[in-house]
Scaffold this motif. Structure first.
Motif, mmCIF file in Angstrom:
data_model
loop_
_atom_site.group_PDB
_atom_site.id
_atom_site.type_symbol
_atom_site.label_atom_id
_atom_site.label_comp_id
_atom_site.label_asym_id
_atom_site.label_seq_id
_atom_site.Cartn_x
_atom_site.Cartn_y
_atom_site.Cartn_z
ATOM 1 N N PHE A 74 0.830 -1.198 0.000
ATOM 2 C CA PHE A 74 0.000 0.000 0.000
ATOM 3 C C PHE A 74 0.870 1.257 0.000
ATOM 4 C CE2 PHE A 74 0.381 -1.364 4.413
ATOM 5 C CZ PHE A 74 0.459 -0.232 5.193
ATOM 6 N N THR A 75 0.400 2.241 -0.766
ATOM 7 C CA THR A 75 1.073 3.521 -0.952
ATOM 8 C C THR A 75 0.002 4.607 -0.989
ATOM 9 O OG1 THR A 75 0.932 3.289 -3.356
ATOM 10 C CG2 THR A 75 2.960 2.530 -2.320
ATOM 11 N N HIS A 76 0.441 5.851 -1.118
ATOM 12 C CA HIS A 76 -0.528 6.930 -1.350
ATOM 13 C C HIS A 76 -0.805 7.075 -2.844
ATOM 14 C CE1 HIS A 76 -2.894 10.499 -0.961
ATOM 15 N NE2 HIS A 76 -2.069 11.173 -1.735
ATOM 16 N N TYR A 77 0.219 7.341 -3.621
ATOM 17 C CA TYR A 77 0.030 7.418 -5.070
ATOM 18 C C TYR A 77 -0.192 6.010 -5.632
ATOM 19 C CZ TYR A 77 1.685 12.291 -5.476
ATOM 20 O OH TYR A 77 1.824 13.656 -5.390
ATOM 21 N N PRO A 78 -1.129 5.843 -6.538
ATOM 22 C CA PRO A 78 -1.293 4.544 -7.190
ATOM 23 C C PRO A 78 -0.291 4.388 -8.322
ATOM 24 C CG PRO A 78 -2.966 6.062 -7.996
ATOM 25 C CD PRO A 78 -2.162 6.810 -6.955
ATOM 26 N N ARG A 79 0.175 3.165 -8.527
ATOM 27 C CA ARG A 79 1.002 2.930 -9.719
ATOM 28 C C ARG A 79 0.155 3.118 -10.973
ATOM 29 N NH1 ARG A 79 2.705 3.220 -13.816
ATOM 30 N NH2 ARG A 79 4.234 1.945 -14.929
ATOM 31 N N PHE A 80 -1.062 2.576 -10.954
ATOM 32 C CA PHE A 80 -1.974 2.691 -12.096
ATOM 33 C C PHE A 80 -3.294 3.269 -11.604
ATOM 34 C CE2 PHE A 80 0.827 -0.913 -13.081
ATOM 35 C CZ PHE A 80 1.364 -0.480 -14.284
ATOM 36 N N SER A 81 -3.881 4.147 -12.409
ATOM 37 C CA SER A 81 -5.140 4.776 -12.035
ATOM 38 C C SER A 81 -5.856 5.256 -13.284
ATOM 39 C CB SER A 81 -4.885 5.959 -11.089
ATOM 40 O OG SER A 81 -6.083 6.673 -10.826
ATOM 41 N N ALA A 82 -7.186 5.231 -13.223
ATOM 42 C CA ALA A 82 -8.010 5.701 -14.333
ATOM 43 C C ALA A 82 -8.536 7.104 -14.081
ATOM 44 C CB ALA A 82 -9.166 4.730 -14.567
ATOM 45 N N GLY A 83 -7.797 7.887 -13.360
ATOM 46 C CA GLY A 83 -8.079 9.305 -13.223
ATOM 47 C C GLY A 83 -9.007 9.638 -12.060
ATOM 48 N N PRO A 84 -9.168 10.976 -11.812
ATOM 49 C CA PRO A 84 -8.530 12.076 -12.532
ATOM 50 C C PRO A 84 -7.045 12.263 -12.219
ATOM 51 C CG PRO A 84 -9.852 12.923 -10.728
ATOM 52 C CD PRO A 84 -10.115 11.457 -10.787
ATOM 53 N N GLN A 85 -6.548 11.633 -11.154
ATOM 54 C CA GLN A 85 -5.101 11.529 -10.975
ATOM 55 C C GLN A 85 -4.697 10.197 -11.587
ATOM 56 O OE1 GLN A 85 -7.160 12.269 -8.459
ATOM 57 N NE2 GLN A 85 -6.555 14.233 -7.593
ATOM 58 N N TYR A 86 -3.812 10.242 -12.560
ATOM 59 C CA TYR A 86 -3.577 9.056 -13.380
ATOM 60 C C TYR A 86 -2.347 8.269 -12.908
ATOM 61 C CZ TYR A 86 -7.302 10.812 -16.318
ATOM 62 O OH TYR A 86 -8.527 11.231 -16.768
ATOM 63 N N ASN A 87 -1.749 7.512 -13.811
ATOM 64 C CA ASN A 87 -0.635 6.622 -13.491
ATOM 65 C C ASN A 87 0.525 7.376 -12.862
ATOM 66 O OD1 ASN A 87 -2.230 4.748 -14.833
ATOM 67 N ND2 ASN A 87 -1.101 4.935 -16.746
ATOM 68 N N THR A 88 1.325 6.635 -12.104
ATOM 69 C CA THR A 88 2.537 7.204 -11.499
ATOM 70 C C THR A 88 3.731 6.398 -12.002
ATOM 71 O OG1 THR A 88 1.190 7.634 -9.519
ATOM 72 C CG2 THR A 88 3.576 7.979 -9.331
ATOM 73 N N PRO A 89 4.280 6.744 -13.179
ATOM 74 C CA PRO A 89 5.347 5.936 -13.788
ATOM 75 C C PRO A 89 6.589 5.785 -12.918
ATOM 76 C CG PRO A 89 4.387 7.422 -15.403
ATOM 77 C CD PRO A 89 3.841 7.829 -14.074
ATOM 78 N N ARG A 90 6.881 6.780 -12.070
ATOM 79 C CA ARG A 90 8.104 6.690 -11.266
ATOM 80 C C ARG A 90 8.041 5.563 -10.229
ATOM 81 N NH1 ARG A 90 6.997 9.117 -6.426
ATOM 82 N NH2 ARG A 90 5.263 10.606 -6.389
ATOM 83 N N LEU A 91 6.836 5.014 -10.003
ATOM 84 C CA LEU A 91 6.714 3.888 -9.083
ATOM 85 C C LEU A 91 6.981 2.544 -9.760
ATOM 86 C CD1 LEU A 91 3.523 4.857 -7.014
ATOM 87 C CD2 LEU A 91 5.926 5.120 -6.351
ATOM 88 N N GLU A 92 7.259 2.558 -11.062
ATOM 89 C CA GLU A 92 7.414 1.307 -11.799
ATOM 90 C C GLU A 92 8.496 0.397 -11.211
ATOM 91 O OE1 GLU A 92 7.238 -1.914 -14.223
ATOM 92 O OE2 GLU A 92 5.724 -0.381 -13.816
ATOM 93 N N PRO A 93 9.678 0.889 -10.821
ATOM 94 C CA PRO A 93 10.674 -0.029 -10.248
ATOM 95 C C PRO A 93 10.161 -0.760 -8.998
ATOM 96 C CG PRO A 93 11.737 2.011 -10.887
ATOM 97 C CD PRO A 93 10.258 2.247 -11.002
ATOM 98 N N LEU A 94 9.363 -0.085 -8.181
ATOM 99 C CA LEU A 94 8.793 -0.744 -7.002
ATOM 100 C C LEU A 94 7.729 -1.739 -7.405
ATOM 101 C CD1 LEU A 94 8.450 2.348 -4.608
ATOM 102 C CD2 LEU A 94 10.333 0.702 -4.754
ATOM 103 N N PHE A 95 6.895 -1.363 -8.368
ATOM 104 C CA PHE A 95 5.863 -2.285 -8.841
ATOM 105 C C PHE A 95 6.507 -3.509 -9.486
ATOM 106 C CE2 PHE A 95 2.598 -3.962 -11.617
ATOM 107 C CZ PHE A 95 1.443 -3.835 -10.859
ATOM 108 N N ALA A 96 7.555 -3.291 -10.282
ATOM 109 C CA ALA A 96 8.234 -4.411 -10.943
ATOM 110 C C ALA A 96 8.824 -5.370 -9.917
ATOM 111 C CB ALA A 96 9.315 -3.885 -11.877
ATOM 112 N N ALA A 97 9.323 -4.837 -8.801
ATOM 113 C CA ALA A 97 9.915 -5.696 -7.769
ATOM 114 C C ALA A 97 8.869 -6.588 -7.117
ATOM 115 C CB ALA A 97 10.617 -4.847 -6.712
ATOM 116 N N THR A 98 7.615 -6.120 -7.085
ATOM 117 C CA THR A 98 6.563 -6.905 -6.428
ATOM 118 C C THR A 98 5.819 -7.817 -7.396
ATOM 119 O OG1 THR A 98 4.930 -5.128 -6.722
ATOM 120 C CG2 THR A 98 6.214 -5.115 -4.694
ATOM 121 N N ALA A 99 6.027 -7.658 -8.702
ATOM 122 C CA ALA A 99 5.343 -8.506 -9.674
ATOM 123 C C ALA A 99 5.718 -9.965 -9.442
ATOM 124 C CB ALA A 99 5.713 -8.084 -11.096
ATOM 125 N N GLY A 100 4.731 -10.818 -9.344
ATOM 126 C CA GLY A 100 4.962 -12.224 -9.038
ATOM 127 C C GLY A 100 5.198 -12.494 -7.572
#
Length: 404
Positions: free
Chosen positions: A169-195
């Motif tokens: 859990f975080t404050h900013y979402p990695r992915f979102s359908a707006g009106p605050q959208y995706n947060t690309p800078r979180l991708e390395p953290l999201f990639a680490a948790t994939a799987g």
């Protein structure tokens, strides 16, 4: 894997370094652990009292506050908007920092929550275990790029948890359908948790969203604490469920190998629900008891195989009938095809799938296989194969006889 449901509209924090629950302790887990999650509720709006009452109505073991104490997260605002009414949950609240409280974190967030929500070097991330699950609070306000202290810590933390029963859990979402959208800078953290995780919870966008799984992770957005509600873009093809201009919170019930989720509006109506399955972090042996036939018993006539399985996600049966000293036959069919015995090696592992019924979050289920014409006379070897919540395969062999 998510099974979608329906859509209508610590202490200061007990932190981080709890040891993994043992397999024996997991095996004793019979009841689900309740967790509530919501963000963006600590502001002057009276709706925050409705959200707090919702949570208090079904007291949780943990309350995840997904960030933002308005407008700048000062000590006075924590006292005025967060403490009243969310302070009653303080002893079991696990927060994550939001953008509105970040600049004043020294006097607000850090002072209110204490040192146990931070690393020794000051980073605002931590983890803990609850109800057979691992939960990780990451800071979307600090560096999470590859090689950063937070990303390196996350990989070390995940290395101790080989399954997927993990929630981030975080404050900013990695992915979102707006009106605050995706947060690309979180991708390395999201990639680490994939799987390694099945859910990522966030606030920031003041609406509710559940996206279709992305690399095995279901992104939830729960910024529905009451501050300036907004609406998501429900035309976004990633959205599985969503609701705008709504006040409410996400309720999770954690159990061995799975978690149910419900987005509950402040008036108590459930707008979205379902179950997330996961692979446990420690081996958990699945067991089976055959109720009919019993091991070593002889039956004049037998039409059904009935039993109970414990801690099993899937059950399959291999029923071998011995024809003579060298020859055997195996039961085949089912799923719309007639059941019959077909010649096969006595060591065959060919299986049929019985009807298997297990309620979500239940440890025990029942399986049943009906052979309409009954089993022919002979000696039988039944192999029960069980796929456990940890992904391992366990087997039990039962021998019995039909006829004289």
């Amino acid at each position: 894997m998510a099974r979608a449901g329906r859509l209508g509209a610590a202490l200061a924090v007990v932190c981080c370094w709890a040891a993994l629950t043992s397999a024996a302790a997991l095996a004793q887990t019979e009841t689900a652990t309740t967790v509530w999650a919501v963000g963006d509720g600590a502001g002057p709006e009276p709706a925050r009292f409705d959200v707090a009452s919702l949570v208090a109505g079904d007291p949780p073991a943990a309350f995840l506050y997904l960030g933002d104490v308005y407008e700048r997260g000062t000590a006075d605002e924590f006292r005025a908007w967060y403490e009243n009414p969310f302070g009653r949950f303080r002893d079991f609240t696990y927060p994550t920092p939001g953008n509105h409280e970040w600049e004043q974190r020294a006097e607000g967030y850090d002072a209110y929550w204490g040192s146990r929500v931070r690393q020794a070097d000051g980073g605002h991330w931590y983890s803990f275990d609850l109800g057979g699950w691992h939960l990780i609070s990451l800071s979307s306000m600090e560096r999470g790029d590859q090689g950063s202290p937070q990303e390196a810590w996350l990989r070390q933390d995940l290395a101790r948890y080989p399954g997927t029963c993990t929630i981030v859990f975080t404050h900013y979402p990695r992915f979102s359908a707006g009106p605050q959208y995706n947060t690309p800078r979180l991708e390395p953290l999201f990639a680490a948790t994939a799987g390694r995780a099945v859910a990522w919870l966030a606030g920031h966008a003041h609406n509710y969203q559940r996206l279709l799984p992305i690399r095995g992770i279901t992104q939830f957005v729960v910024g529905t604490g009451g501050h300036e509600p907004s609406s998501p873009d429900l035309r976004d093809p990633r959205v599985a469920a969503g609701a705008g201009n709504v006040i409410g919170a996400l309720r999770l019930r954690l159990a061995v190998g799975e978690a149910s989720y419900e987005f509950v509006r402040a008036d108590g109506e459930v707008l979205d629900s379902g179950v997330l399955e996961c692979r446990t972090h420690r081996p958990l042996r699945a067991t089976a008891e055959l109720l009919r036939p019993r091991y070593g018993e002889r039956y004049e006539r037998l039409r059904e195989l009935v039993g109970e399985a414990r801690f099993a996600r899937r059950v399959s049966l291999t029923l071998v009938r011995r024809l003579d000293a060298r020859r055997c036959a195996v039961l085949v069919g089912g799923e719309g095809e007639p059941m019959r015995f077909r010649a096969a090696p006595c060591s065959t592992q060919r299986h049929v799938s019985p009807a298997y019924t297990r309620a979500p979050l239940a440890a025990t289920g029942s399986f049943r296989l009906r052979v309409p014409s009954g089993l022919p006379t002979g000696g039988y070897r039944l192999t029960i194969a069980l796929r456990s919540f940890d992904g391992r395969l366990y087997r039990r062999v039962v021998r019995f006889r039909v006829g004289p």
